[in-house]
Design a protein around this motif. Structure first.
Motif: not given
Length: 189
Positions: A83-86, A89-92, A121-122
């Motif tokens: 997750n380099p962009l920090k 959220q985690v999207n399915h 994800s954002t």
């Protein structure tokens, strides 16, 4: 000071107190000492639960004297997805909250959704994904109060007319048009 749940989870993963697997299961050591220096070799599959209202899959974890509810998709993502962009959220990707495995299990699903089932994800991108794939309703034309459709919103954004002229054309308030043009409403389109 705010509790850093991700750091807490990453430590539990790093020392192998919990052992996430790519298939979406999470295993836990039977016991761990208070100083975290010794733990059981015996592991048990953690029982996962489904939240009735949200359908999200979670489990309760006690580690370092702290008990928290933990989302399975987040544990799998923390363990396996950079997750380099920090992103927060985690999207399915397929929209099914019970699918917490890392990679798609069949070539057909890989062709449809891509190799991975989970992605960082954002919040906004997660919302857009849900709407684009018909996973979420109640916004846009799905809202019972909606006067416009998604194709009309696209036309409005492409129009060179004034907000007042557009409002008259579609039979809505000028403020409705201004909010669409400024990206305050219909952001999922």
């Amino acid at each position: 000071m705010k509790f850093d749940k991700d750091a807490w989870l990453l430590e539990a993963i790093r020392i192998k107190y919990i052992i996430p697997r790519e298939d979406g299961t999470v295993w836990r050591r039977k016991w761990i000492s208070a100083d975290l220096k010794s733990m059981s070799r015996e592991v048990h599959l953690i029982k996962q639960r489904t939240h009735k209202a949200t359908q999200r899959v979670y489990f309760n974890l006690t580690f370092k004297g702290i008990t928290k509810s933990v989302l399975v998709n987040r544990v799998i993502a923390l363990a396996f997805l950079p997750n380099p962009l920090k992103l927060p959220q985690v999207n399915h990707i397929d929209g099914d909250k019970s699918h917490n495995y890392l990679k798609q299990p069949t070539p057909e699903l890989v062709e449809k959704w891509g190799e991975y089932q989970l992605e960082w994800s954002t919040g906004r991108d997660n919302e857009k994904h849900a709407h684009a794939n018909g996973l979420k309703t109640g916004r846009g034309s799905q809202n019972s109060n909606a006067k416009l459709t998604a194709p009309q919103v696209v036309e409005i954004r492409a129009s060179a007319e004034s907000p007042s002229a557009i409002a008259k054309q579609y039979g809505v308030a000028r403020s409705t048009i201004v909010n669409i043009l400024e990206g305050k409403t219909w952001i999922h389109v």
